[in-house]
Every structure is written in C-alpha cells, then in structure tokens.
Design a protein around this motif. Sequence first.
Motif, mmCIF file in Angstrom:
data_model
loop_
_atom_site.group_PDB
_atom_site.id
_atom_site.type_symbol
_atom_site.label_atom_id
_atom_site.label_comp_id
_atom_site.label_asym_id
_atom_site.label_seq_id
_atom_site.Cartn_x
_atom_site.Cartn_y
_atom_site.Cartn_z
ATOM 1 N N LEU A 66 0.826 -1.205 0.000
ATOM 2 C CA LEU A 66 0.000 0.000 0.000
ATOM 3 C C LEU A 66 0.864 1.259 0.000
ATOM 4 O O LEU A 66 0.610 2.198 -0.756
ATOM 5 C CB LEU A 66 -0.927 0.001 1.212
ATOM 6 N N ARG A 69 2.496 1.672 -3.381
ATOM 7 C CA ARG A 69 1.498 2.034 -4.388
ATOM 8 C C ARG A 69 1.052 3.488 -4.241
ATOM 9 O O ARG A 69 0.707 4.140 -5.223
ATOM 10 C CB ARG A 69 0.312 1.085 -4.283
ATOM 11 N N LEU A 83 -11.218 -4.118 -1.674
ATOM 12 C CA LEU A 83 -9.792 -3.838 -1.808
ATOM 13 C C LEU A 83 -9.390 -3.857 -3.276
ATOM 14 O O LEU A 83 -9.959 -4.614 -4.065
ATOM 15 C CB LEU A 83 -8.967 -4.892 -1.067
ATOM 16 N N PHE A 87 -4.182 -6.421 -3.789
ATOM 17 C CA PHE A 87 -4.157 -6.985 -2.442
ATOM 18 C C PHE A 87 -4.748 -8.379 -2.348
ATOM 19 O O PHE A 87 -4.770 -8.968 -1.278
ATOM 20 C CB PHE A 87 -4.880 -6.063 -1.462
#
Length: 93
Positions: A66, A69, A83, A87
């Motif tokens: 995360l 990203r 999500l 993920f």
Amino acid sequence: MAKILKLPIQLMEVDACNVASAINGSVSSAGSAGCIIEDIKALCKDVGVLKCQAIPRSGNGMAHTLAARAFSYREENLWQQLLPSCFSSFCCS
C-alpha cells in the motif's frame, strides 16, 4: 482515518525497531524526526494505542504494498468496501 472514524486501536505495528521504541518512549524525540514522532504519539493517544511493536517487513506485506502504491497516485484514494486487486494475494479465500 481511525481518528476520523472513531475506531479504537490498541496495538500499532511498524517495520522499524527504532520507530517503535521512539513511539513507546516517554522521552521527547530529538533530531529531524522528533516532531514527526511527537505527532504520531499524539495521534496514538487520540485513538487509544497502548503499544507500538516492530514486526519484520516480511510480516507486513500488505502495508508495504500500500505504501509503495501510494507514490503512484496523484490524488487521495479511500477503499472502504472492496480492496484493489493488488491486495488479493494477501487475503484469505
């Protein structure tokens, strides 16, 4: 986000031992990161964090993905229900 949504969080995990020690410590942090650590401590107090513990980066793959990203986005993103597909490898079936 936890503060805004009024979600109580008792345990926080980070992947750096020195950061966990600084957050758990009662002494003010010095240096360039001191004010950041103090802000984190204040937020932890607001949401009820009792302890911050360090875990290996390998045990925190979703958070690492995360964070990595986030650098590719130019605006804020919030996923409350579903999500992103990146993920899916972290989730149980």
